[in-house]
Design an enzyme around this catalytic site. Sequence first.
Site, PDB file in Angstrom:
ATOM      1  N   ASP A   1     -15.658  14.988  -1.011  1.00  0.00           N
ATOM      2  CA  ASP A   1     -16.003  16.401  -0.885  1.00  0.00           C
ATOM      3  C   ASP A   1     -16.556  17.006  -2.174  1.00  0.00           C
ATOM      4  OD1 ASP A   1     -13.495  16.317  -2.028  1.00  0.00           O
ATOM      5  OD2 ASP A   1     -12.475  17.276  -0.326  1.00  0.00           O
TER       6      ASP A   1
ATOM      7  N   HIS B   1      -2.509  16.141  -1.430  1.00  0.00           N
ATOM      8  CA  HIS B   1      -1.856  17.434  -1.708  1.00  0.00           C
ATOM      9  C   HIS B   1      -0.371  17.446  -1.337  1.00  0.00           C
ATOM     10  CE1 HIS B   1      -5.672  19.219  -2.665  1.00  0.00           C
ATOM     11  NE2 HIS B   1      -6.141  19.162  -1.436  1.00  0.00           N
TER      12      HIS B   1
HETATM   13  C1  9RB Z   1      -5.561  29.426   1.177  1.00  0.00           C
HETATM   14  C2  9RB Z   1      -6.770  29.010   1.679  1.00  0.00           C
HETATM   15  C3  9RB Z   1      -7.545  25.449   1.883  1.00  0.00           C
HETATM   16  C4  9RB Z   1      -8.653  25.279   1.051  1.00  0.00           C
HETATM   17  C5  9RB Z   1      -9.185  24.003   0.820  1.00  0.00           C
HETATM   18  C6  9RB Z   1      -8.603  22.893   1.384  1.00  0.00           C
HETATM   19  C7  9RB Z   1      -9.173  21.562   1.088  1.00  0.00           C
HETATM   20  C8  9RB Z   1      -8.478  20.444   1.147  1.00  0.00           C
HETATM   21  C9  9RB Z   1      -9.035  19.162   0.751  1.00  0.00           C
HETATM   22  C10 9RB Z   1      -7.508  23.070   2.208  1.00  0.00           C
HETATM   23  C11 9RB Z   1      -6.973  24.347   2.456  1.00  0.00           C
HETATM   24  C12 9RB Z   1      -7.298  30.112   2.350  1.00  0.00           C
HETATM   25  C13 9RB Z   1      -4.580  28.613   0.372  1.00  0.00           C
HETATM   26  C14 9RB Z   1      -8.595  30.147   3.076  1.00  0.00           C
HETATM   27  O1  9RB Z   1     -10.081  18.713   1.108  1.00  0.00           O
HETATM   28  N1  9RB Z   1      -8.363  18.437  -0.118  1.00  0.00           N
HETATM   29  O2  9RB Z   1      -8.802  17.280  -0.625  1.00  0.00           O
HETATM   30  N2  9RB Z   1      -6.979  26.719   2.131  1.00  0.00           N
HETATM   31  N3  9RB Z   1      -7.351  27.789   1.531  1.00  0.00           N
HETATM   32  N4  9RB Z   1      -6.462  31.143   2.253  1.00  0.00           N
HETATM   33  N5  9RB Z   1      -5.417  30.752   1.549  1.00  0.00           N
HETATM   34  C15 9RB Z   1      -4.254  31.584   1.246  1.00  0.00           C
HETATM   35 ZN    ZN Z   2     -10.646  17.613  -1.043  1.00  0.00          ZN
END
Ligand code: 9RB
Ligand code: ZN
Length: 377
Positions: free
Chosen positions: A269, A144
């Site tokens: 995942d 990311h």
């Molecule tokens: C956001 C939220 C996240 C959601 C999923 C990942 C997974 C990462 C991964 C990381 C952060 C929430 C943007 C809750 O495994 N990548 O390969 N965050 N999610 N609230 N907001 C505003």
């Molecule tokens: Zn992921």
Amino acid sequence: MTTGYVFHPEYLWHDTGTSAGLLPADPRAGVQPAVHVENPEAKRRVHELIHASGLLGELTVIEPRRATVEELQRVHTDAYIQHVKAQSDLRGGGGDAGDGFSPVGRGSYDIARLAAGGLIELVTAAAQGDITNGYALVRPPGHHATADQGMGFCLFNSIAVAARHAQTELGLARVAVVDWDAHHGNGTQAIFYDDPSVLTISVHQAGCFPPDSGWTHENGTGVGTGYAVNVPLPPGSGHAAYLHAMQQVVLPALDRFAPDLILLANGFDAGVFDPLARQMLTAASFRDMTRLLVGAAERLCHGRLIAAHEGGYSPFYTPFCALAFLEELAGTTTHVTDPLAAVVAGYAAEPLTPQQEAVIEEAAQLLPHIQTTVAAT
Ligand code: 9RB
Ligand code: ZN
């Protein structure tokens, strides 16, 4: 034929602090602190199963080193590199790489450099013919991270750093990045968006993370148009959909591009027990997908397929998915078989749905844009 393996205890020392699943811990909002979802446990258990199964003895263990600032600068801005270093130097830990979801613990700058450097060492060994393919079991993840921002637990984009290293130092002109993590490989896509020498292909859960990212119409820009491919599968997709996406999109795209090196953003995942996505892959799915990718690498680039660990948050199932992947990469098996095979058969044996088939077909229509445009060295 040998398979390289990179691991280091420091990867487990990357300290992500507390959270509660996806939520930042905040007692004022009623969110009780718990161990962060991106914690060492799943990856420690992957390494221990690789060891306990006997597979480790069949691999060529390669020691990682820290990527230099110059190597990071091929991908990341000076300001961003300095930001991660400053966050990592904070006395109490608790830093963040940019989006509020990318924890930087004390010393994580050096650990993230060790992750990127581990990938560089694997790619170098493959280019020199010391190994055929390889797997770097690293933390923190990278797919990311963009040139100037950390995101979704990612600090430095290790795959992108390795791709640039392969091109500038090892004479591997065309690099393909396949990303089957359940989340969109947005950072890698953004870094190479205008570049036809790096093909990015991401198969992921539609609209999962980042929100509103990774749609089929995101295809690159300028001379890079056509060299970003996305297959956003609906939530609930499993074995049949992923294998169809591999056959209809990923393999034909690789065949058209004819890479000198294939890099894999190897998230687990999309596994059926994962808490951060809703896909339904099993260890057998990862084995079958790996077999296809190994075949493509053998056909196209002397077997050169180098994988970086990304997501995968089920402590009990990720190790069996990773073992199946690595057995297939090394062309061997161990005495350990998926102990949940009978259980997941009842979860994940769904046939291809018309919705899944439609999005795969939509992605496949863009393949004629891909040509072998950059001269091989
Ligand atoms: C956001 C939220 C996240 C959601 C999923 C990942 C997974 C990462 C991964 C990381 C952060 C929430 C943007 C809750 O495994 N990548 O390969 N965050 N999610 N609230 N907001 C505003
Ligand atoms: Zn992921």
